[in-house]
Enzyme design. Structure first.
Site, short mmCIF file in Angstrom:
data_model
loop_
_atom_site.label_atom_id
_atom_site.label_comp_id
_atom_site.label_asym_id
_atom_site.label_seq_id
_atom_site.Cartn_x
_atom_site.Cartn_y
_atom_site.Cartn_z
N PRO A 110 4.49 6.86 -31.77
CA PRO A 110 4.15 8.00 -30.95
C PRO A 110 3.30 7.29 -29.68
CG PRO A 110 2.64 7.99 -32.80
CD PRO A 110 3.70 7.13 -33.13
N MET A 111 2.83 8.27 -28.86
CA MET A 111 2.01 7.81 -27.87
C MET A 111 0.93 6.96 -28.08
SD MET A 111 3.34 9.13 -24.94
CE MET A 111 2.11 9.08 -23.77
N GLY A 149 1.66 1.53 -29.05
CA GLY A 149 1.89 0.04 -28.88
C GLY A 149 3.33 -0.37 -28.50
N SER A 207 5.14 -0.37 -25.38
CA SER A 207 5.43 -1.38 -24.52
C SER A 207 4.75 -2.71 -24.80
CB SER A 207 4.79 -0.77 -23.28
OG SER A 207 5.46 0.35 -22.76
N ASP A 215 12.52 -0.69 -22.84
CA ASP A 215 11.47 0.12 -22.98
C ASP A 215 11.85 1.55 -22.62
OD1 ASP A 215 8.75 0.38 -24.09
OD2 ASP A 215 7.96 0.16 -21.97
N GLU A 216 11.12 2.45 -23.15
CA GLU A 216 11.06 3.90 -22.93
C GLU A 216 12.46 4.44 -23.08
OE1 GLU A 216 8.57 5.35 -22.01
OE2 GLU A 216 7.16 4.22 -21.09
N ALA A 217 12.95 3.87 -24.31
CA ALA A 217 14.38 4.15 -24.44
C ALA A 217 14.59 5.83 -24.64
CB ALA A 217 14.86 3.64 -25.80
#
Length: 200
Positions: A10-11, A14, A16, A84-86
């Site tokens: 979740p936000m 870790g 990134s 990242d941010e997939a």
């Protein structure tokens, strides 16, 4: 044999940072890696909230990842891709990442959210769950305000949790009118039920 891996949290979990660490390890072993991101804020970077960052190839929903990464393999000898941010990728791009692992023998590691603020799977995250060789829940779980390990994401607008709205709405974890907080399921259900209760 190359694999497609999806690591999620979740936000504040870790993601990134883990992507940056993996990309660093690839370079430290003398391999050519490629860091890609679909990021609506800071262009050209993957950045962790702990202050670590690295340059990245920024893509959009129309980027043909097969063509882009195939060219990088031919021209630069890329052996490893970190995405990242997939969760913001298009589902078709996830299919391209799987094809890259299978046909180009390039290891692909994707990092992102599993679910949105409504506890629904992002379409690209669902496709990753369906296609990935390995699914990894990152162990660096953030804490909910109640002290429990957070597994979900909450959207707050002007400090009030909301459970309706567009799936993608750019915000941050601090400071913005729209922000996000990691929460446990119990708190998400409790606050969501309160938000849904009509005033008397």
């Amino acid at each position: 044999m190359a694999h497609l891996t999806f690591s999620h949290a979740p936000m504040g979990g870790g993601k990134s940072l883990a992507a940056l660490v993996r990309h660093h390890h690839v370079g430290a072993r003398g391999m050519t890696g490629m860091l890609i991101v679909m990021q609506p804020r800071e262009q050209g970077m993957v950045a962790s909230r702990l202050g670590v960052s690295a340059p990245a190839e920024v893509i959009d929903g129309d980027t043909d990842l097969w063509e882009m990464i195939s060219a990088a393999v031919r021209e630069d000898g890329v052996k490893h891709v970190v995405a990242d941010e997939a969760h913001f990728f298009a589902p078709e791009q996830i299919e391209q990442l799987a094809r890259i692992a299978d046909e180009l023998d390039v290891t692909v590691e994707a990092f992102g959210l599993l679910t949105d603020f409504r506890t629904r799977l992002f379409p690209s995250s669902a496709r990753l769950v369906e296609l990935a060789d390995r699914l990894v829940t990152l162990p660096t779980g953030p804490l909910c305000a109640c002290g429990e390990i957070a597994t979900l994401n909450a959207r707050l607008v002007d400090g009030v949790m909301v459970t309706d709205g567009d799936q993608v709405l750019v915000g941050d974890v601090t400071g913005d009118r729209v922000r996000y907080e990691p929460v446990c399921r119990s708190c998400h259900v409790a606050v969501g039920a309160t938000a849904a209760t009509p005033a008397r």
